[in-house]
Structures are given as structure tokens and as C-alpha cells.
Design an enzyme around this catalytic site. Structure first.
Site, PDB file in Angstrom:
ATOM      1  N   HIS A 153       0.845  -1.189   0.000  1.00  0.00           N
ATOM      2  CA  HIS A 153       0.000   0.000   0.000  1.00  0.00           C
ATOM      3  C   HIS A 153       0.884   1.244   0.000  1.00  0.00           C
ATOM      4  O   HIS A 153       2.090   1.173   0.250  1.00  0.00           O
ATOM      5  CB  HIS A 153      -0.937  -0.035   1.205  1.00  0.00           C
ATOM      6  CG  HIS A 153      -2.047  -1.042   1.046  1.00  0.00           C
ATOM      7  ND1 HIS A 153      -3.149  -1.079   1.862  1.00  0.00           N
ATOM      8  CD2 HIS A 153      -2.218  -2.043   0.142  1.00  0.00           C
ATOM      9  CE1 HIS A 153      -3.952  -2.063   1.479  1.00  0.00           C
ATOM     10  NE2 HIS A 153      -3.411  -2.669   0.449  1.00  0.00           N
ATOM     11  N   GLU A 169       1.227   3.791   1.956  1.00  0.00           N
ATOM     12  CA  GLU A 169       1.910   4.143   3.204  1.00  0.00           C
ATOM     13  C   GLU A 169       3.184   3.312   3.363  1.00  0.00           C
ATOM     14  O   GLU A 169       4.242   3.828   3.725  1.00  0.00           O
ATOM     15  CB  GLU A 169       0.991   3.904   4.410  1.00  0.00           C
ATOM     16  CG  GLU A 169      -0.293   4.738   4.412  1.00  0.00           C
ATOM     17  CD  GLU A 169      -1.451   4.057   3.702  1.00  0.00           C
ATOM     18  OE1 GLU A 169      -1.215   3.305   2.730  1.00  0.00           O
ATOM     19  OE2 GLU A 169      -2.601   4.293   4.111  1.00  0.00           O
ATOM     20  N   LEU A 192     -29.584  -3.664 -23.581  1.00  0.00           N
ATOM     21  CA  LEU A 192     -28.866  -3.660 -22.301  1.00  0.00           C
ATOM     22  C   LEU A 192     -28.784  -2.240 -21.747  1.00  0.00           C
ATOM     23  O   LEU A 192     -29.052  -1.990 -20.564  1.00  0.00           O
ATOM     24  CB  LEU A 192     -27.462  -4.252 -22.502  1.00  0.00           C
ATOM     25  CG  LEU A 192     -26.535  -4.248 -21.281  1.00  0.00           C
ATOM     26  CD1 LEU A 192     -27.151  -4.999 -20.110  1.00  0.00           C
ATOM     27  CD2 LEU A 192     -25.173  -4.850 -21.648  1.00  0.00           C
ATOM     28  N   TRP A 207     -18.609   3.465 -39.952  1.00  0.00           N
ATOM     29  CA  TRP A 207     -18.566   4.027 -38.612  1.00  0.00           C
ATOM     30  C   TRP A 207     -19.358   5.313 -38.572  1.00  0.00           C
ATOM     31  O   TRP A 207     -19.190   6.152 -39.455  1.00  0.00           O
ATOM     32  CB  TRP A 207     -17.114   4.309 -38.178  1.00  0.00           C
ATOM     33  CG  TRP A 207     -16.317   3.048 -38.095  1.00  0.00           C
ATOM     34  CD1 TRP A 207     -15.396   2.596 -39.001  1.00  0.00           C
ATOM     35  CD2 TRP A 207     -16.370   2.057 -37.058  1.00  0.00           C
ATOM     36  NE1 TRP A 207     -14.856   1.394 -38.589  1.00  0.00           N
ATOM     37  CE2 TRP A 207     -15.442   1.041 -37.394  1.00  0.00           C
ATOM     38  CE3 TRP A 207     -17.088   1.911 -35.884  1.00  0.00           C
ATOM     39  CZ2 TRP A 207     -15.230  -0.088 -36.605  1.00  0.00           C
ATOM     40  CZ3 TRP A 207     -16.870   0.791 -35.101  1.00  0.00           C
ATOM     41  CH2 TRP A 207     -15.951  -0.192 -35.456  1.00  0.00           C
ATOM     42  N   GLY A 238     -25.870  -3.738 -26.701  1.00  0.00           N
ATOM     43  CA  GLY A 238     -26.749  -2.948 -27.546  1.00  0.00           C
ATOM     44  C   GLY A 238     -27.774  -2.162 -26.737  1.00  0.00           C
ATOM     45  O   GLY A 238     -27.769  -2.185 -25.503  1.00  0.00           O
ATOM     46  N   PRO A 239     -28.675  -1.528 -27.479  1.00  0.00           N
ATOM     47  CA  PRO A 239     -29.680  -0.676 -26.849  1.00  0.00           C
ATOM     48  C   PRO A 239     -30.528  -1.399 -25.803  1.00  0.00           C
ATOM     49  O   PRO A 239     -30.978  -0.765 -24.842  1.00  0.00           O
ATOM     50  CB  PRO A 239     -30.542  -0.238 -28.044  1.00  0.00           C
ATOM     51  CG  PRO A 239     -29.673  -0.376 -29.228  1.00  0.00           C
ATOM     52  CD  PRO A 239     -28.746  -1.521 -28.955  1.00  0.00           C
ATOM     53  N   CYS A 296      -2.055  -1.139   7.000  1.00  0.00           N
ATOM     54  CA  CYS A 296      -1.200   0.045   6.963  1.00  0.00           C
ATOM     55  C   CYS A 296      -1.105   0.685   8.330  1.00  0.00           C
ATOM     56  O   CYS A 296      -0.103   1.338   8.652  1.00  0.00           O
ATOM     57  CB  CYS A 296      -1.763   1.056   5.978  1.00  0.00           C
ATOM     58  SG  CYS A 296      -1.632   0.482   4.300  1.00  0.00           S
TER      59      CYS A 296
END
Lengths: 368, 368
Positions: free
Chosen positions: B67, B69, B294, B192, B291-292, B104
Site C-alpha cells: 500500500h 503508506e 442492455l 462508422w 446494444g440498446p 497500513c
């Protein structure tokens, strides 16, 4: 209108002088039948000076007022400055046409100007040809080639230039919609999808255009005023012509009959006829604020030059679509635009797309 | 991981030290089950110095590594610097929990740290309580109150914090659509709509998330790889878990079986079940790319925390809507989001909206 360059500055090169001329031009109004033009006069070259200084400047305040060249020459005369042998640096080719005012070409000749530098060709059938006219009379005339300066000069007269060149107004469509492209919920509620900042921005844009159009359907459904208002909700100094497109009558108490610009009701569904009627009235820049039938018809006819897109961070999932079917069935056939500039308006995203790309992005008029 | 502050600087005040700690934290990965954390150690106050200087620093590199620290304490030790009486300035409350690494809190006590300043409370049921633990052992522990620093610290651990606090991954939905809110033309063509710059940006985002989900419908229609690729089209070092949601099988030659992250097929239509399955796998940040069905189900369930909106300057007028009906009938019921940041990606507009507002806007991870 003229500005006083009381303390001549050592701005020598033409590019810098053109920058000054462009700045002068922005003092003129964005609306109206005439273009924004600025002009500065450079002192004749002298053995005593390495750099030539600006002796006068002016801009065009709109139809019926002196053109920028005359404003600059007047600025010099009023201060007793000799303009003989000076160079005029002007953002648009000097006009060669007697309209409401006399031709700038003769004013320049009478003032003894021996060199003229300009940025944009005058596209007007009547007003053009100034450069050749001056050249034939012994003036050294040339066009600046710096692409960045030219872009700024084009931006300054974009809508006017388009209208003169194509014979129809420049058309900006405003779309204020949800994230998912809707302008009303399923029950028709639409006030307000976008936030206060976007709506204020829309009023600033209105104050810069010549006309605003909506359909009778929108006029009847929303009862808009179509005025340009300031932040205190007072009417702006300039009010665009209000245009309603469609067959139906408006009720006598419609807000469109209230204070604001003149009202023009065009009883047609033909968008070409709408633009022709507005061109006859010397409308250079038309802002279309709906409804979807008008907007979509303009898209279908390829008559939209710019879109102001306000998108609110809200999802509707259903309701009225901002743009309806206009015959595109496959992606390759869909019109592509150019994204010019964008910023945030409150919680909304705002951006401007145009048919024409832009090399350099300056402050847009709507941002002023 | 630790950084070497070879030449002690006179960064005295805690705010500046926290800025350093925040900078250290950004060296850690954005993905993975653990938060990004940074820590710096300030030398004990001395009569000889007006300002206390930073003696060590470190950050967390992800699960199983020290970690922040411990990294900072190790940084000091390796250089023979005495940490007794030092102040630890850390972006997140020190953990009080033995997981893959030791707590920590004990490391700080063993190092003789006498003061701890932190920014964000640890929301973990297991790992939290570090501040009280240290206080009970005589350490002066306090939380920084500077709102700008807190906002930056919150942004750093936004998705992790959300997942720990709510028990489900933070959900970002990507919408790549036309100006009029469509993700495919009438004939289904969609590649696209957005431009190369947006797609590259999307890959950078993918390289920062823990998992990407699509429906089986999208997987079958588009045959996506769901990988994170760099500009040369090579796989990025981190590949998110690939998640397919739906009942149908994928063909054996689907690109989802190709090189990239692990593939998880969740045969359910219950979005709560999807998120629970991902939470079990310690997924903190889920990116949903369609897709739409979901996307819309997640909106309907109120399970979306952030939307990445890519809008291409193209109009379709018809085709597949990005978001379908999810039960909103009137504007007042529509969920409102907050617009966090936006910029242009090539010709496309890009902006991020979130359920949570943001006081200060810093560089977002996606922009790095």
C-alpha cells in the site's frame, strides 16, 4: 463609422494592418443586408520611417451608412490628415456600385489612395469588379494571401457572402434536445429540456440573425414570441423578422403578434419558396427553430448550412424526434457535417456544425 | 511503488503535501480491485526549519503490492531516513485490515509516525476504521477539509469508492451516435458513425476499465473483439474482462474468443444479476457498449452512473435509436444528469455526464 488613431502606431506590415481592419469591421452589426467591413489607411512610405503607420480607420455600420473605406477617409479628413499616397487596407474588395451610397472605388481615387490591399473578393454581380476598376486607373491593388487572415475575413462575412453567392439566405437550424435526440417527451412536454444558459445563448444568437422561422404547428403548440431578449428579459435592440411557415391561421392573441420583429406568414410547405421570399427581403441569415417538419424538409432539400446543437443531459427514451425520416436508408448516404466549435452551456453541451469546414477557429459571433 | 525525494523540498503545509500525495497516487493503475492511493511523509517539525519538508513518497501499484503508506515508509528506509515523529499525508484513510498485505495502520505505528492526515474516508466494512485505530494508539489523525483537494481525491477513487459503498460496479455507458441520437441507419449500417479520433478515445477508456459488456445481439451482429488497442492497433497492456450478456451462444470463430481479456458469458436478462456477478469478481468499473436493450434496461433500473457521449456530425433521420423507451412519459420524470466535461474528438463532440455533480473539473482519466 470611424475610429480615431490619435497616436500613430508603428504597425507597419500589411498583415497587422489587416488585423486592425478586421477588428474595426467587428464594430459593425452582424445582421442586415450588408456585410461587416473594416478599413484602415496606412501612411505613404517615408525615408524617415522604417515602418508605415496607421493614419485612420473606419467600419461599416450597415445599409445606408458610409462604407468602411469612406468612414476611414472621413476619419482622416476630420483630423486634417492628408490621404494622398496612402494605402487602404480593407477586409472586402472595395465596391464599384452606386446603391444607397456612392461607390467606394471613386472615394478612394478622390482621396488620392495609390495602393489598396483587400482580403475577400466582392461576390456581388453589381458591386464586384472594384479591384479591376481601380487597377485601370493606376492604383496598385492586391489581395492578401495569409490563410489565417483570410479565414477570419471569411468568417466575418460568412452569411452575407453565402447569400450573395448562392441567391438564398444562409440557413442555421437550432436543435435543442435530449441526449437521445428528442425534443419532447411522449406526452408532448418540452419546456424545458435545455437549461437556462442554453436558452440565454439562444437569445444572443437570435439578436444576430435577420429572421427566425417556425412552423404554424410550433406557433400553435408553443405560442412562442420569437423575440431576442437580454438577461433581464428585455427586448434586444435588434429584433429579427419573425416568419411562420404553414397554412393555418394564428389566433389573434398569439404571442407572435406581440412586441418584437415584423411578422411574415408564408402560406406554403415549399422550403425553396420560403427561402426565395426571404431572399427578396434581403434576409442573409435565417435561424430555423422548428418544428421537425420544417427542419426535416430543409435537411431533405440540402438547404441547411449550419446547425446549433444544444444537448441537455437528460434521457427521454421516447417522444418527438428532433429530426424525422428524410430518406436516408444507409450510413454512406447520410450527410456529413463539420464540427466547428463547442462548449458547455450550464449543464448542456453546445456545439456548432457546418457544411463548410473551417481551417482556423476564431471566436464565433454567438459567443460574443 | 516508491519515489525518491532526493533533495528535500521546503513543501511545508499539508495542502501542498497532499497535492504531492495525489500526484503519487496517479502513478497507480486506474483498473483493478484496489483504489489508487498516494502517500508522502513530512519530516518532524524542527526549530531550525520554518517549513517541514517531504522526506519520502510512494503509491499503490495494485492488489498484492505494498500500500502507499508502506511504499513511502520503504522509500524512507531504503535511503536511511528516520521516520520516527514524521507525518504521513495520505490520499485515503489508512487501511486497518489484513488482506493480501498487512494493515497500513500497524506499518505506520511501527515506523513511529505520530501524525496522519488523510483526504477520503475508507468506506470498506473490513478495511475502514483505520483512523480510530491509530487515534486509540496515540497518533494524531485528522482529515483535510480543503474542498478542492477533496474533490481531486474523490475523483481519483471515484469508481472504486462507488463499488465498495454500494456493492455494485460503477457503470459507464458509452453512446456513439449521430446528431439525432441514432446508432445505425435504417438498413443496419453503423460502421462508422463516429470518427477515428472518437474510436481511439474509446480504446483509451477501455484500457482503464475492469470490464466491458455487450449483449449477445451486439456480439452476433457486430462481431466485436472488445479489446483495448493502442494507436498502432496493438493490444494495450491491460485488457478488461469481456462480458457478453444474453442467452444465445456465440459462434466458435467469434472475435470475442480471440486475443484480449477473459470472456464471461452471463446467460441472463437481469441487469441486477449482471452487476452482482461482476461485483463477485471485484469488478469496480464496468463499461457498457450496447446494444440498446442492455443500455436501456440499465437506464430503466437507474443503474447507470456515467455516460460517455460521442456525437458525430451526421444526420440519419431514421434507424436504430441509441436509447429506447424505458417508461418516461413526461419531461418532469426524465432523469437529469450533470455535464462534467467535454471536448472535440476530431469532427465529433465528446462529453461525459454523470449522476453526481462535480465541483471542480480536473483532467479526467479518459483524457490522459
Amino acid at each position: 463609422m470611424s475610429s480615431t488613431f490619435g497616436s500613430p502606431r508603428s504597425v507597419s506590415d500589411i498583415g497587422n494592418a489587416m488585423d486592425y481592419a478586421l477588428d474595426e469591421a467587428t464594430n459593425g452589426p452582424q445582421f442586415g443586408p450588408n456585410p461587416r467591413v473594416g478599413c484602415v489607411l496606412l501612411a505613404p512610405a517615408s525615408d524617415n520611417e522604417l515602418r508605415r503607420h496607421i493614419i485612420a480607420g473606419g467600419w461599416h455600420e450597415g445599409a445606408g451608412t458610409p462604407h468602411a473605406e469612406v468612414a476611414a477617409i472621413t476619419d482622416a479628413r476630420l483630423r486634417g490628415i492628408d490621404t494622398r499616397g496612402a494605402t487602404a487596407v480593407v477586409t472586402l474588395e472595395p465596391c464599384n456600385h452606386t446603391g444607397l451610397t456612392k461607390p467606394c472605388t471613386d472615394a478612394l481615387l478622390n482621396a488620392g489612395i495609390t495602393e489598396v490591399v483587400y482580403a475577400i473578393d466582392d461576390p456581388g454581380a453589381d458591386s464586384g469588379g472594384g479591384a479591376d476598376y481601380l487597377r485601370a486607373r493606376g492604383v496598385h491593388v492586391w489581395q492578401i494571401k495569409d490563410e489565417m487572415i483570410l479565414e477570419e475575413a471569411r468568417e466575418l462575412v460568412l452569411r452575407w457572402y453565402h447569400a450573395i453567392k448562392t441567391g438564398r439566405p444562409y440557413v442555421t437550424v437550432k436543435l435543442a434536445m435530449s441526449l437521445d435526440g428528442r425534443i419532447a417527451a411522449a406526452d408532448g412536454t418540452s419546456q424545458w429540456i435545455t437549461g437556462l444558459a442554453s436558452r440565454r445563448h439562444g437569445h444572443v444568437v437570435r439578436s444576430t440573425v435577420d429572421a427566425i422561422a417556425v412552423t404554424t404547428g410550433t406557433a400553435l403548440h408553443d405560442n412562442p414570441s420569437l423575440t431576442a431578449r437580454d438577461e433581464a428579459d428585455n427586448l434586444a435592440a435588434h429584433q429579427p423578422l419573425r416568419v411562420v411557415v404553414g397554412m393555418r391561421d394564428l389566433p389573434a392573441d398569439a404571442n407572435l403578434y406581440g412586441p418584437g420583429g415584423d411578422l411574415l406568414h408564408l402560406r406554403t410547405h415549399d422550403v425553396h419558396a420560403v427561402l426565395a421570399a426571404l431572399q427578396d427581403r434581403q434576409i442573409r441569415h435565417l435561424l430555423v427553430e422548428g418544428g421537425p417538419a420544417l427542419t426535416t424538409a430543409l435537411f431533405a432539400a440540402g438547404l441547411v448550412d449550419e446547425i446549433h446543437v444544444y444537448i441537455a443531459p437528460v434521457l427521454l427514451g421516447a417522444g418527438t424526434e428532433a429530426v424525422s425520416d428524410f430518406g436516408i436508408t444507409t450510413l454512406a448516404d447520410a450527410p456529413r457535417w463539420h464540427n466547428i466549435i463547442g462548449h458547455r452551456e450550464g449543464e448542456d453541451a453546445f456545439f456548432i456544425v457546418r457544411t463548410a469546414p473551417r481551417t482556423w477557429v476564431f471566436d464565433l459571433e454567438a459567443d460574443e
